[in-house]
Scaffold this motif. Structure first.
Motif, short mmCIF file in Angstrom:
data_model
loop_
_atom_site.label_atom_id
_atom_site.label_comp_id
_atom_site.label_asym_id
_atom_site.label_seq_id
_atom_site.Cartn_x
_atom_site.Cartn_y
_atom_site.Cartn_z
N PRO A 79 0.83 -1.21 0.00
CA PRO A 79 0.00 0.00 0.00
C PRO A 79 0.87 1.26 0.00
N VAL A 80 0.41 2.28 -0.70
CA VAL A 80 1.11 3.56 -0.77
C VAL A 80 0.16 4.66 -0.28
N ARG A 81 0.75 5.74 0.21
CA ARG A 81 -0.01 6.87 0.74
C ARG A 81 0.28 8.12 -0.10
N GLY A 84 -4.12 12.66 -0.58
CA GLY A 84 -5.56 12.41 -0.56
C GLY A 84 -5.97 11.17 0.20
N GLY A 85 -5.04 10.47 0.79
CA GLY A 85 -5.38 9.27 1.55
C GLY A 85 -4.45 8.12 1.22
N GLN A 86 -4.91 6.92 1.40
CA GLN A 86 -4.11 5.71 1.18
C GLN A 86 -4.73 4.89 0.06
N LEU A 87 -3.88 4.37 -0.81
CA LEU A 87 -4.32 3.47 -1.87
C LEU A 87 -4.04 2.04 -1.39
N GLY A 88 -5.08 1.43 -0.85
CA GLY A 88 -4.96 0.07 -0.36
C GLY A 88 -5.58 -0.97 -1.27
N MET A 143 11.82 7.22 -0.72
CA MET A 143 10.65 8.03 -1.03
C MET A 143 10.36 9.04 0.07
N GLY A 144 10.74 8.71 1.30
CA GLY A 144 10.62 9.64 2.41
C GLY A 144 9.19 9.90 2.83
N GLU A 145 9.06 10.75 3.82
CA GLU A 145 7.75 11.12 4.34
C GLU A 145 7.25 12.43 3.77
N ALA A 146 8.08 13.14 3.01
CA ALA A 146 7.67 14.43 2.46
C ALA A 146 7.34 14.35 0.97
N GLY A 147 7.51 13.22 0.37
CA GLY A 147 7.26 13.09 -1.06
C GLY A 147 5.79 12.98 -1.37
N PRO A 148 5.44 13.09 -2.66
CA PRO A 148 4.03 12.98 -3.04
C PRO A 148 3.45 11.59 -2.83
N VAL A 149 4.28 10.55 -2.95
CA VAL A 149 3.86 9.17 -2.72
C VAL A 149 4.77 8.58 -1.65
N ARG A 150 4.18 7.95 -0.68
CA ARG A 150 4.96 7.44 0.45
C ARG A 150 4.57 5.99 0.75
N ALA A 151 5.46 5.31 1.40
CA ALA A 151 5.22 3.92 1.81
C ALA A 151 6.00 3.66 3.09
N THR A 152 5.53 2.74 3.88
CA THR A 152 6.20 2.37 5.13
C THR A 152 7.33 1.40 4.83
N LEU A 352 -9.58 3.21 -0.48
CA LEU A 352 -9.50 3.88 -1.77
C LEU A 352 -9.57 5.37 -1.53
N GLY A 353 -8.43 5.95 -1.09
CA GLY A 353 -8.39 7.38 -0.81
C GLY A 353 -9.14 7.70 0.47
N SER A 354 -9.69 8.90 0.50
CA SER A 354 -10.44 9.34 1.68
C SER A 354 -11.80 9.89 1.32
N GLY A 355 -12.30 9.54 0.13
CA GLY A 355 -13.59 10.06 -0.31
C GLY A 355 -14.73 9.13 0.04
N ALA A 356 -15.78 9.24 -0.80
CA ALA A 356 -16.99 8.46 -0.54
C ALA A 356 -16.88 7.03 -1.04
#
Length: 469
Positions: A79-81, A84-88, A143-152, A352-356
């Motif tokens: 999963p990547v963050r 706008g949220g997390q893409l799981g 990728m770090g914590e400040a980039g546009p796409v992040r991962a643990t 799927l993000g943080s929307g509806a």
């Protein structure tokens, strides 16, 4: 002179090739690095194709290589963050392709090294999974914590190791005898149950794919309109098509869960054979197969898993002569299909993000239990009734006439012996009585000693008192 040869000895042509430690390590390192590089290059090539055909996208080699890093993690189901949220909810098709690539690489390494024993597979599996784990953790760290796409990093490390390790085991399982070791530890009945369970899971996937195809075919105008909304260019159409293709296995798993009765949910939208709740969905052509309202014919999908359970029972009706043993084979098949459904449903959903539209949920536990019931109950009933019945115990065999005659003759001989013994006993008693009579006095007088004989002179002489002086 001709050198003598030893017949029956193992020749060098059938021996596995022998490598030094350095050559062995070089082959393993080349295989592990090659699987990582080829996978990364495949992701970069796909991104380059999409960006080069898009209408307003800027193409650069550096940008494509940088964008391929999170794509490589997504292909390993990490999963990547983003802001706008997390893409799981990750596409399963790239993960399947990566596992296929790693499996082929592991099989090639086993062939080159001549591995044929189960313990020899450890070096290939550990090397490949370790290389993928290190690369995945390093990419997530950079990728770090400040980039546009992040991962643990920890999730990337262990996730890449798990995906590549399972694929490597699948690649060397046949060559190193892991399959034989597994099958040798189970009895033939359980072995047939495992095969039937794998086929049942495949049939359930085919049923889900059929249900998805019917949904897309009945809603084809909506599907075509969603493709047109993408802009109508070649690049946008290719991107939407690749997006739908990547998530096609996820949609099939959702349809499998629908056929079992567990259903699935997409945000506020919930679809199952017995319940329906509408709401907004993403504008993806693949989701046009979703019904817009509760359908009266939707519970008819229960016939698909029920038919699969009947077929499993028919396939296992000859697994054993005992009905209870056949039922055990069906239970093994049902558990195999249930575990497979549990794994597929667990990896098909996510955030799927943080929307509806979040979360996308495929109830893994409920789907697994229902799969076990659909396969186990009708399969056990069919296997019990349609299989061979145990033979009735044979009737007791009557002894032959000759044996009976011999027995009667033995009994007659015994009776004759008893009669002769009684006659002998009577004769002995009579002889004993006669001897006793010879010694007894007549008329019952008591026995006395016989008197001594007297002389004639003593008889004639009177007593002394009568004699004259």
């Amino acid at each position: 002179m001709l050198q003598p040869t030893s017949h029956g000895a193992v020749t060098d042509s059938v021996r596995p090739p022998e490598f030094s430690r350095a050559e062995h390590a070089r082959v393993l390192a080349t295989t592990a690095a090659g699987s990582v590089v080829v996978g990364y290059a495949a992701v970069a090539a796909l991104l380059a194709l999409v960006s080069s055909t898009a209408a307003h996208a800027s193409f650069s080699t550096t940008g494509v290589l940088a964008a391929a890093a999170p794509g490589w993690l997504v292909a390993h189901h990490i999963p990547v963050r983003f802001d706008g949220g997390q893409l799981g909810v990750l596409p399963l098709l790239p993960t399947a392709l990566v596992m296929l690539l790693v499996s082929r690489a592991a099989a090639g390494a086993a062939d080159r090294l001549g591995l044929f024993e189960p313990l020899q597979a450890r070096s290939v599996v550990f090397t490949i999974s370790g290389a993928h784990a290190v690369v995945g953790g390093l990419i997530a760290f950079l990728m770090g914590e400040a980039g546009p796409v992040r991962a643990t990093p920890a999730v990337a490390f262990f996730g890449c190791a798990a995906v590549s390790g399972v694929a490597a085991v699948a690649g060397v399982a046949q060559r190193c005898g892991l399959v034989e070791v597994l099958f040798d530890r189970v009895d033939p009945v359980a072995r047939r149950g495992l095969r039937a369970g794998a086929l049942a899971l495949f049939a359930l996937a085919a049923a889900g794919a059929l249900l998805l195809a019917v949904g897309l075919a009945t809603s084809w105008p909506t599907t075509s309109a969603l493709f047109d909304q993408g802009g109508g260019t070649v690049g946008s159409g290719l991107g939407i098509w690749l997006l739908c293709l990547g998530y096609l296995p996820n949609a099939v798993v959702g349809a499998m869960s629908l056929t079992t009765g567990a259903g699935f949910s997409l945000g506020a939208v919930m679809v199952s054979p017995t319940a329906f709740s509408g709401g907004p969905v993403p504008a993806i052509p693949l989701l046009a197969a979703l019904p817009e309202q509760q359908l009266g014919l939707l519970p008819a999908v229960f016939a698909l898993p029920g038919a699969i359970g009947v077929l499993v029972g028919l396939a296992l009706r000859t697994a054993a002569k005992s009905p209870a043993t056949r039922v055990r084979a069906v239970l093994v098949a049902a558990m195999t299909a249930g575990v497979g459904m549990l794994v597929l449903a667990a990896v098909a959903g996510g955030n799927l993000g943080s929307g509806a539209f979040t979360p996308v949920t495929v109830p893994a536990g409920l789907a697994a239990v229902l799969t076990l019931a659909w396969i186990g109950l009708p399969g056990a009933l069919v296997a019990w009734l349609a299989g061979p019945r145990p033979a009735a115990p044979p009737a007791p065999v009557q002894p032959p006439v000759v044996v009976a005659a011999e027995a009667d003759e033995d009994d007659e001989d015994d009776e004759d012996d008893e009669v002769e013994y009684e006659e002998d006993a009577e004769e002995l008693e009579e002889v004993a009585e006669e001897e006793e009579d010879d010694f007894d006095e007549p008329d019952g007088e008591p026995d006395r000693e016989p008197a001594a004989p007297e002389d004639d002179e003593a008889r004639d002489d009177p007593p002394l008192a009568d004699k004259p002086d």
